[in-house]
Design a protein around this motif. Structure first.
Motif, PDB file in Angstrom:
ATOM      1  N   VAL A  46       0.857  -1.178   0.000  1.00  0.00           N
ATOM      2  CA  VAL A  46       0.000   0.000   0.000  1.00  0.00           C
ATOM      3  C   VAL A  46       0.895   1.229   0.000  1.00  0.00           C
ATOM      4  N   LEU A  47       0.708   2.067  -1.003  1.00  0.00           N
ATOM      5  CA  LEU A  47       1.448   3.326  -1.047  1.00  0.00           C
ATOM      6  C   LEU A  47       0.812   4.314  -0.076  1.00  0.00           C
ATOM      7  N   PRO A  48       1.608   5.141   0.564  1.00  0.00           N
ATOM      8  CA  PRO A  48       1.040   6.149   1.470  1.00  0.00           C
ATOM      9  C   PRO A  48       0.159   7.141   0.709  1.00  0.00           C
ATOM     10  N   LYS A  49      -0.677   7.850   1.443  1.00  0.00           N
ATOM     11  CA  LYS A  49      -1.509   8.886   0.821  1.00  0.00           C
ATOM     12  C   LYS A  49      -0.619   9.899   0.123  1.00  0.00           C
ATOM     13  N   GLY A  50      -1.146  10.468  -0.931  1.00  0.00           N
ATOM     14  CA  GLY A  50      -0.408  11.470  -1.681  1.00  0.00           C
ATOM     15  C   GLY A  50      -0.002  10.994  -3.066  1.00  0.00           C
ATOM     16  N   PHE A  51      -0.096   9.696  -3.322  1.00  0.00           N
ATOM     17  CA  PHE A  51       0.240   9.165  -4.643  1.00  0.00           C
ATOM     18  C   PHE A  51      -1.008   9.096  -5.508  1.00  0.00           C
ATOM     19  N   VAL A  52      -0.851   9.480  -6.765  1.00  0.00           N
ATOM     20  CA  VAL A  52      -1.946   9.451  -7.721  1.00  0.00           C
ATOM     21  C   VAL A  52      -1.580   8.457  -8.820  1.00  0.00           C
ATOM     22  N   ALA A  53      -2.513   7.545  -9.107  1.00  0.00           N
ATOM     23  CA  ALA A  53      -2.281   6.506 -10.112  1.00  0.00           C
ATOM     24  C   ALA A  53      -2.576   7.013 -11.510  1.00  0.00           C
ATOM     25  N   ASP A  54      -1.730   6.602 -12.448  1.00  0.00           N
ATOM     26  CA  ASP A  54      -1.914   6.918 -13.858  1.00  0.00           C
ATOM     27  C   ASP A  54      -1.510   5.681 -14.659  1.00  0.00           C
ATOM     28  N   PRO A  55      -2.481   4.951 -15.238  1.00  0.00           N
ATOM     29  CA  PRO A  55      -2.140   3.741 -15.986  1.00  0.00           C
ATOM     30  C   PRO A  55      -1.192   4.057 -17.143  1.00  0.00           C
ATOM     31  N   LEU A  56      -0.208   3.184 -17.338  1.00  0.00           N
ATOM     32  CA  LEU A  56       0.707   3.321 -18.460  1.00  0.00           C
ATOM     33  C   LEU A  56       0.101   2.616 -19.670  1.00  0.00           C
ATOM     34  N   PRO A  57       0.351   3.133 -20.851  1.00  0.00           N
ATOM     35  CA  PRO A  57      -0.146   2.418 -22.025  1.00  0.00           C
ATOM     36  C   PRO A  57       0.586   1.078 -22.149  1.00  0.00           C
ATOM     37  N   PRO A  58      -0.108   0.025 -22.587  1.00  0.00           N
ATOM     38  CA  PRO A  58       0.567  -1.268 -22.735  1.00  0.00           C
ATOM     39  C   PRO A  58       1.723  -1.145 -23.728  1.00  0.00           C
ATOM     40  N   SER A  59       2.803  -1.832 -23.434  1.00  0.00           N
ATOM     41  CA  SER A  59       3.962  -1.804 -24.331  1.00  0.00           C
ATOM     42  C   SER A  59       3.722  -2.769 -25.487  1.00  0.00           C
ATOM     43  N   PRO A  60       4.511  -2.660 -26.545  1.00  0.00           N
ATOM     44  CA  PRO A  60       4.364  -3.594 -27.665  1.00  0.00           C
ATOM     45  C   PRO A  60       4.544  -5.062 -27.247  1.00  0.00           C
ATOM     46  N   SER A  61       5.298  -5.293 -26.184  1.00  0.00           N
ATOM     47  CA  SER A  61       5.524  -6.671 -25.729  1.00  0.00           C
ATOM     48  C   SER A  61       4.406  -7.166 -24.815  1.00  0.00           C
ATOM     49  N   GLY A  62       3.460  -6.276 -24.465  1.00  0.00           N
ATOM     50  CA  GLY A  62       2.352  -6.673 -23.605  1.00  0.00           C
ATOM     51  C   GLY A  62       2.523  -6.281 -22.150  1.00  0.00           C
ATOM     52  N   ALA A  63       3.617  -5.606 -21.807  1.00  0.00           N
ATOM     53  CA  ALA A  63       3.810  -5.168 -20.426  1.00  0.00           C
ATOM     54  C   ALA A  63       2.711  -4.183 -20.044  1.00  0.00           C
ATOM     55  N   LYS A  64       2.185  -4.354 -18.849  1.00  0.00           N
ATOM     56  CA  LYS A  64       1.152  -3.463 -18.326  1.00  0.00           C
ATOM     57  C   LYS A  64       1.626  -2.909 -16.997  1.00  0.00           C
ATOM     58  N   GLY A  65       1.257  -1.661 -16.722  1.00  0.00           N
ATOM     59  CA  GLY A  65       1.683  -1.095 -15.461  1.00  0.00           C
ATOM     60  C   GLY A  65       0.984   0.197 -15.138  1.00  0.00           C
ATOM     61  N   THR A  66       1.362   0.724 -13.999  1.00  0.00           N
ATOM     62  CA  THR A  66       0.798   1.975 -13.500  1.00  0.00           C
ATOM     63  C   THR A  66       1.925   2.812 -12.924  1.00  0.00           C
ATOM     64  N   MET A  67       1.846   4.113 -13.189  1.00  0.00           N
ATOM     65  CA  MET A  67       2.791   5.045 -12.599  1.00  0.00           C
ATOM     66  C   MET A  67       2.044   5.801 -11.497  1.00  0.00           C
ATOM     67  N   TYR A  68       2.644   5.844 -10.321  1.00  0.00           N
ATOM     68  CA  TYR A  68       2.086   6.548  -9.175  1.00  0.00           C
ATOM     69  C   TYR A  68       2.993   7.741  -8.906  1.00  0.00           C
ATOM     70  N   THR A  69       2.424   8.923  -8.855  1.00  0.00           N
ATOM     71  CA  THR A  69       3.229  10.112  -8.614  1.00  0.00           C
ATOM     72  C   THR A  69       2.761  10.825  -7.350  1.00  0.00           C
ATOM     73  N   ASN A  70       3.732  11.389  -6.656  1.00  0.00           N
ATOM     74  CA  ASN A  70       3.444  12.198  -5.483  1.00  0.00           C
ATOM     75  C   ASN A  70       4.051  13.572  -5.755  1.00  0.00           C
ATOM     76  N   GLN A  71       3.210  14.539  -6.054  1.00  0.00           N
ATOM     77  CA  GLN A  71       3.673  15.875  -6.414  1.00  0.00           C
ATOM     78  C   GLN A  71       4.388  16.561  -5.256  1.00  0.00           C
ATOM     79  N   ALA A  72       3.933  16.324  -4.029  1.00  0.00           N
ATOM     80  CA  ALA A  72       4.533  16.996  -2.872  1.00  0.00           C
ATOM     81  C   ALA A  72       5.983  16.562  -2.656  1.00  0.00           C
ATOM     82  N   THR A  73       6.252  15.262  -2.799  1.00  0.00           N
ATOM     83  CA  THR A  73       7.611  14.769  -2.558  1.00  0.00           C
ATOM     84  C   THR A  73       8.417  14.604  -3.846  1.00  0.00           C
ATOM     85  N   LYS A  74       7.759  14.802  -4.991  1.00  0.00           N
ATOM     86  CA  LYS A  74       8.403  14.615  -6.306  1.00  0.00           C
ATOM     87  C   LYS A  74       8.931  13.188  -6.449  1.00  0.00           C
TER      88      LYS A  74
END
Length: 185
Positions: A46-74
């Protein structure tokens, strides 16, 4: 370059490319704690509060993922998974597979980031699931500044997972605390 190395490179390059594409709208949304689950729940945190999820587009190889960013801590956390090449099936704590993944990852990082500097490498086992992890700590210049990076790699069955935490070099204490949270069993 082996197929495993190519898959690891695609996972990583997709993750790095996504760093430059942080969705500004998502950053404005209300940030809550985020539960992340990989490898059919064998590696979750579980990521601490402050992270916002943004799904990554699937890669050509089929990799799937999500990028979580925290603007306050960069801070950025990228969690991705993909099928292991050639239909390979690995144990939950497969030393040779993990060693190969780390070796390929480090080689690819050195090619992609001219000032990549590996600081340490660790082998870990999740107590609750027995899942083996490899942790690589490093520094590099990304996004115009010096960063601290911790990359966690694992494999189970026909899937492999990569979690990368990228923080400002000046926030070692915050970076270390976040890694401790991610690795808590």
């Amino acid at each position: 370059m082996s197929l495993l190395s190519k898959k690891a490179a695609v996972l990583l390059l997709s993750a790095i490319a996504a760093l430059g594409a942080i969705n500004a709208q998502a950053a404005k949304e209300k940030a809550t704690s985020e539960k992340v689950s990989l490898l059919d729940g064998k590696f979750s945190f579980v990521l601490p509060k402050g992270f916002v999820a943004d799904p990554l587009p699937p890669s050509p190889s089929g990799a799937k993922g999500t990028m979580y960013t925290n603007q306050a801590t960069k801070t950025v956390v990228i969690a991705a998974q993909n099928q292991i090449p050639q239909g390979q099936n690995v144990k939950d704590n497969d030393g040779p597979f993990l060693d190969g993944a780390v070796s390929s990852f480090i080689e690819d990082q050195r090619k992609a980031l001219p000032d990549f500097n590996k600081l340490s490498e660790k082998s870990l086992t999740r107590k609750g699931t027995g899942l083996g992890l490899r942790q690589v700590d490093s520094t590099a210049t990304q996004g115009g500044g010096q960063t601290l990076n911790t990359t966690l790699m694992a494999g189970s069955g026909t899937k492999m997972a990569l979690v990368q935490v990228i923080s400002r070099a000046s926030d070692k204490q915050g970076h270390d605390a976040l890694i401790k949270t991610l690795l808590k069993d």
